[in-house]
Design an enzyme around this catalytic site. Sequence first.
Site, PDB file in Angstrom:
ATOM      1  N   ALA A   6     -13.231  68.287  44.303  1.00  0.00           N
ATOM      2  CA  ALA A   6     -13.939  66.785  43.840  1.00  0.00           C
ATOM      3  C   ALA A   6     -13.092  65.616  44.247  1.00  0.00           C
ATOM      4  O   ALA A   6     -11.753  65.668  44.546  1.00  0.00           O
ATOM      5  CB  ALA A   6     -13.976  66.849  42.544  1.00  0.00           C
ATOM      6  N   ASP A  48      -9.148  68.798  40.241  1.00  0.00           N
ATOM      7  CA  ASP A  48      -8.675  69.356  41.310  1.00  0.00           C
ATOM      8  C   ASP A  48      -9.193  68.594  42.661  1.00  0.00           C
ATOM      9  O   ASP A  48     -10.428  68.727  42.690  1.00  0.00           O
ATOM     10  CB  ASP A  48      -9.139  70.600  41.462  1.00  0.00           C
ATOM     11  CG  ASP A  48      -8.467  71.794  42.596  1.00  0.00           C
ATOM     12  OD1 ASP A  48      -8.200  70.987  43.468  1.00  0.00           O
ATOM     13  OD2 ASP A  48      -8.467  72.774  42.587  1.00  0.00           O
ATOM     14  N   HIS A  49      -8.313  67.861  43.399  1.00  0.00           N
ATOM     15  CA  HIS A  49      -8.719  67.047  44.662  1.00  0.00           C
ATOM     16  C   HIS A  49      -9.379  68.037  45.792  1.00  0.00           C
ATOM     17  O   HIS A  49     -10.044  67.460  46.509  1.00  0.00           O
ATOM     18  CB  HIS A  49      -7.559  66.340  44.902  1.00  0.00           C
ATOM     19  CG  HIS A  49      -8.267  65.183  45.675  1.00  0.00           C
ATOM     20  ND1 HIS A  49      -9.447  64.844  45.987  1.00  0.00           N
ATOM     21  CD2 HIS A  49      -7.516  63.759  45.877  1.00  0.00           C
ATOM     22  CE1 HIS A  49      -9.565  63.426  46.307  1.00  0.00           C
ATOM     23  NE2 HIS A  49      -8.410  62.637  46.287  1.00  0.00           N
ATOM     24  N   ARG A  50      -9.192  69.344  45.716  1.00  0.00           N
ATOM     25  CA  ARG A  50      -9.707  70.145  46.773  1.00  0.00           C
ATOM     26  C   ARG A  50     -11.205  70.337  46.351  1.00  0.00           C
ATOM     27  O   ARG A  50     -11.900  70.549  47.446  1.00  0.00           O
ATOM     28  CB  ARG A  50      -9.126  71.496  46.595  1.00  0.00           C
ATOM     29  CG  ARG A  50      -7.621  71.645  46.575  1.00  0.00           C
ATOM     30  CD  ARG A  50      -7.241  73.194  46.800  1.00  0.00           C
ATOM     31  NE  ARG A  50      -7.119  73.461  45.380  1.00  0.00           N
ATOM     32  CZ  ARG A  50      -6.739  74.671  44.936  1.00  0.00           C
ATOM     33  NH1 ARG A  50      -6.237  75.383  45.653  1.00  0.00           N
ATOM     34  NH2 ARG A  50      -7.106  74.845  43.385  1.00  0.00           N
TER      35      ARG A  50
END
Length: 413
Positions: free
Chosen positions: A386, A382-384
């Site tokens: 990490a 999850d780019h939110r």
Amino acid sequence: MIAVKLHDIGEGMTEGEILKYYVKPGDYVKADQPLLEVQTDKMVAELPAPTEGTVKEIIIKEGTTVEVGTTLLYIEAKKKEIQNKQVVSVANEKIKTEIKEMVPFEQKQIFYTPHRRVLATPYTRKIARDNNINIEEVPASDPSGRVTEEDVYRYIEQKRNSTKTIPQKTKSLSNEETIQQTSLIEEIALNPIRKKISKKMTKSIFTIPHVTSFDEINMTKLMNMRKELKDSGYSISVAAFLIKALVIALKDFPVFNAELDDKNEKLHVKKYYNIGIAVDTTEGLLVPVIHNADKKSIQFIHDEIKRLNEQARNGKLKIDDMKDSTFTVSNVGPLGSTGATPIINYPETALIAFHKTKKMPIVSKNDEIIVAQMMNVSLSFDHRVADGATAVNFINRFKELVEEPNILLLELI
């Protein structure tokens, strides 16, 4: 008269398919006696009788899919039982009439309620806003007029399809040709598990900004250690070693063993390590869970993987076997996969896939060409919560533990 309803027998269950009844009208049943068998999105379960009495009427037919809360049948309880239960006569008759007239869940009509304050949860409204959708334009599938997240996703898909250019046919088909083509189309109804997978994957991909990081791991030393153990009478799967290494890496990078509370903008980092194991079954993908994997030995993890795989493929998983995963593993290597971009098991923050291990020529530290057993891995995160650098460092830590099994053993001491 006691109404027996379909209740939630699993996490987040919303509907179930009535497979078969064990009773018929006129049968006398005891309390807790199995009445019918229900197929949920995760398992087959039995519904017991809530009281002792006589089966008066069966409302829902076998093979029908209904929502949680639907009345399935009526039991006339013994007099002493009736005195201890609330008897609702008028309401029950009304419900009974409505159920007889209702259509199956899949055939619900769409209810349009223009120019009104839309009923919808904050999460559903956020999905609409994020996709530039006016929620008042979204048709509701619920008779109450409430717009669900599935309604929003369906509306988004319809808008996409409507904007696609339809190529002009150079030659129209005759009625005979059309009939012939239609006869070659087979319609297959989605089973409850496949429907649940569809909804969950759609929610995951629309909610989480996915990024996938790829790497390769030298499995040679670990495979040699496993062979030595096997020669000594200890048969341990490679997956058991990988899961143990994974738990150690998760402790060093806890952001991947967490759940994002998007509404309150908080990250819930979990200090327990429940590893979900994706299992391919004839009914669809199931994810049983190894609970507290950090406290289990490699031998125990091996035995648990074997047990959960067998239970999943035989349709005998229990509710507790499916609960509370914090991180999911997809071991697709035995199927021959060499790479993928897996979808995260929402609401987790990451998922790792192990791919095929194969012998390949590599350049050693001494600049020599040697043959090694290499395995590809792909980590979706999850780019939110990490960034790419964090994901790479996490894989590097996991890679170190796998490529040097002696370090892995030292971490277990």
